[in-house]
Design an enzyme around this catalytic site. Sequence first.
Site, PDB file in Angstrom:
ATOM      1  N   GLY A 170     122.265  29.463 -80.841  1.00 13.73           N
ATOM      2  CA  GLY A 170     122.659  29.662 -82.234  1.00 13.73           C
ATOM      3  C   GLY A 170     122.133  31.000 -82.687  1.00 13.73           C
ATOM      4  O   GLY A 170     122.849  32.001 -82.758  1.00 13.73           O
ATOM      5  N   TYR A 202     109.278  28.005 -93.367  1.00 15.98           N
ATOM      6  CA  TYR A 202     108.597  28.201 -92.072  1.00 15.98           C
ATOM      7  C   TYR A 202     107.609  29.369 -92.112  1.00 15.98           C
ATOM      8  O   TYR A 202     107.146  29.794 -91.053  1.00 15.98           O
ATOM      9  CB  TYR A 202     109.601  28.553 -90.965  1.00 15.98           C
ATOM     10  CG  TYR A 202     110.807  27.661 -90.846  1.00 15.98           C
ATOM     11  CD1 TYR A 202     110.704  26.378 -90.324  1.00 15.98           C
ATOM     12  CD2 TYR A 202     112.067  28.122 -91.223  1.00 15.98           C
ATOM     13  CE1 TYR A 202     111.824  25.573 -90.201  1.00 15.98           C
ATOM     14  CE2 TYR A 202     113.189  27.323 -91.096  1.00 15.98           C
ATOM     15  CZ  TYR A 202     113.064  26.057 -90.586  1.00 15.98           C
ATOM     16  OH  TYR A 202     114.170  25.262 -90.456  1.00 15.98           O
ATOM     17  N   CYS A 247     111.908  28.515-109.968  1.00 12.07           N
ATOM     18  CA  CYS A 247     110.623  28.106-110.543  1.00 12.07           C
ATOM     19  C   CYS A 247     109.765  27.363-109.526  1.00 12.07           C
ATOM     20  O   CYS A 247     109.551  26.151-109.637  1.00 12.07           O
ATOM     21  CB  CYS A 247     110.860  27.265-111.776  1.00 12.07           C
ATOM     22  SG  CYS A 247     111.562  28.278-113.067  1.00 12.07           S
ATOM     23  N   GLU A 248     109.310  28.058-108.527  1.00  8.65           N
ATOM     24  CA  GLU A 248     108.424  27.520-107.497  1.00  8.65           C
ATOM     25  C   GLU A 248     107.542  28.664-107.039  1.00  8.65           C
ATOM     26  O   GLU A 248     108.050  29.775-106.799  1.00  8.65           O
ATOM     27  CB  GLU A 248     109.225  27.084-106.248  1.00  8.65           C
ATOM     28  CG  GLU A 248     110.212  25.996-106.446  1.00  8.65           C
ATOM     29  CD  GLU A 248     109.710  24.622-106.018  1.00  8.65           C
ATOM     30  OE1 GLU A 248     108.582  24.519-105.494  1.00  8.65           O
ATOM     31  OE2 GLU A 248     110.460  23.667-106.238  1.00  8.65           O
TER      32      GLU A 248
HETATM   33  N1  LLP Z   1     120.933  22.879 -79.470  1.00  7.17           N
HETATM   34  C1  LLP Z   1     120.195  21.919 -80.064  1.00  7.17           C
HETATM   35  C2  LLP Z   1     120.255  20.566 -79.562  1.00  7.17           C
HETATM   36  C3  LLP Z   1     119.356  22.261 -81.158  1.00  7.17           C
HETATM   37  O1  LLP Z   1     118.596  21.319 -81.711  1.00  7.17           O
HETATM   38  C4  LLP Z   1     119.349  23.586 -81.643  1.00  7.17           C
HETATM   39  C5  LLP Z   1     118.538  23.976 -82.802  1.00  7.17           C
HETATM   40  C6  LLP Z   1     120.155  24.551 -80.995  1.00  7.17           C
HETATM   41  C7  LLP Z   1     120.936  24.147 -79.914  1.00  7.17           C
HETATM   42  C8  LLP Z   1     120.206  25.982 -81.409  1.00  7.17           C
HETATM   43  O2  LLP Z   1     118.971  26.597 -81.268  1.00  7.17           O
HETATM   44  P1  LLP Z   1     118.839  28.184 -81.401  1.00  7.17           P
HETATM   45  O3  LLP Z   1     119.578  28.817 -80.262  1.00  7.17           O
HETATM   46  O4  LLP Z   1     119.428  28.582 -82.707  1.00  7.17           O
HETATM   47  O5  LLP Z   1     117.398  28.427 -81.343  1.00  7.17           O
HETATM   48  N2  LLP Z   1     116.311  26.088 -89.125  1.00  7.17           N
HETATM   49  C9  LLP Z   1     115.397  26.583 -88.114  1.00  7.17           C
HETATM   50  C10 LLP Z   1     115.914  26.369 -86.709  1.00  7.17           C
HETATM   51  C11 LLP Z   1     116.217  24.918 -86.371  1.00  7.17           C
HETATM   52  C12 LLP Z   1     116.763  24.766 -84.973  1.00  7.17           C
HETATM   53  C13 LLP Z   1     117.142  23.357 -84.689  1.00  7.17           C
HETATM   54  N3  LLP Z   1     117.836  23.155 -83.456  1.00  7.17           N
HETATM   55  C14 LLP Z   1     115.077  28.051 -88.405  1.00  7.17           C
HETATM   56  O6  LLP Z   1     115.538  28.576 -89.422  1.00  7.17           O
HETATM   57  O7  LLP Z   1     114.333  28.679 -87.665  1.00  7.17           O
END
Ligand code: LLP
Length: 431
Positions: free
Chosen positions: A288, A329, A355-356
Amino acid sequence: MHDFRYVGHKLYCEGVAVATLAKTFGTPLYVYSQRTLTNHFQKLDRAMAPVEHLICFAMKSNSNQSVLRTIANLGGGFDIVSSGELQRAIAAGGDPGKCVFAGVGKTEAEIEFALRRGVYSFNAESEPELRRINQVAARLKKIAPVAVRVNPNVDAHTHAKITTGTYENKFGIAFEQIEGVYARASKLKHLRLRGLQMHIGSQLTTVAPFDQAVRKVIPILQRLQRRHGLEFFSIGGGLGIVYQPALASSAAAWWQKAGKNILTPEKYAARLVPLLQPLGLRILMEPGRFISGNAGLLVTRVEYVKRTGKKNFVIVDGAMNDLIRPAFYDAYHEIVPLVRKGGARIASDVVGPVCESGDYFCKNRPLPRVGEGDYLALLSAGAYGSVMASTYNTRALVAEVLVNGRQSAIVRERQPVTKIWAGEKLAPWFQ
Ligand code: LLP
């Protein structure tokens, strides 16, 4: 790396000055680079070319229709986590046959929808889920392709909130139980055991945890392959990106100085391809952030500057509801002016109007002096930015723009504020 860079004093996205976009479309504004999305996808695709593979873009990181279409046009599939995401991928021209359905809580309705649309695989995360998928498939007189998500119990050394592959996390099935689960699942008549899946965490900056997890899983995978005829192995997402500093001109030098190594797709592939190639399996990846993270930024306008005691507060029109990562985070996003002026830097807190106390983008960071009407960009906001936005404080969801060379287009309208409460009603006793 990416296509945001200064030309003279002005920050450009590909061939377009970002300040022009801000003036034309207003702020806050997400800006995405199609060329960066494409380059990142293709880099990974090329690096993994020695093995048969499919890149399933984790659309939870950025699900804008134009972003999804960019990926679909490159031949990518999608890692989805809800039937909503599947509908969204299909609406953007995505092929359900290239979609893998992850997540610990798939409902019966979601399973039915995905089965009817013909997803490539359900990545199941528990035995009750496997039984549910089997039941739904039986009712529809179909065979459901499934993989089981193995939790390899490997510490990915990333932020606690984005680690997914240890027994502290809700994800997957414990490594030790996997073979038993496949044996029992093989008795369920409406399942086809198609693969094995794992994901150990997000924003991983070294290849070691990937290497460790793959090595740990391979012996089991080979036994499962022999017993159940598996056809694919999904090695998940998680490739980290450079957040600090993210501008192309300075990033490489900064990392060199800091003695760190950027986890490139080439390094990732050099370590993993030799392990994966002998398996003869199709390799799935679910990146992602690697694809979308540095392909986007959030533009915000300075509304006020105020000094309180020793602090210099830069109050901007963007807020935690637009980009929650710093508040949630403690994430670092580089903050740069759209027009560079030079001069001394001043330690500043960039804060939003929500407002936080947690509504900040940075604290005590040396930044150029800015004043009302100046624009700032928060870099590396293409992943987990707009998708995690909310309307907290009745703030409308912001507009998004896609740039392609010298062209730019609104790819998401700014939400009219009245739409926020459009679904609400007065209870009848108020009328
Ligand atoms: N596949 C699965 C099963 C996952 O749980 C995730 C991410 C991905 C792929 C994609 O991961 P990436 O390539 O993006 O690292 N909101 C958080 C990140 C949460 C990721 C959850 N799972 C942030 O802003 O850092």
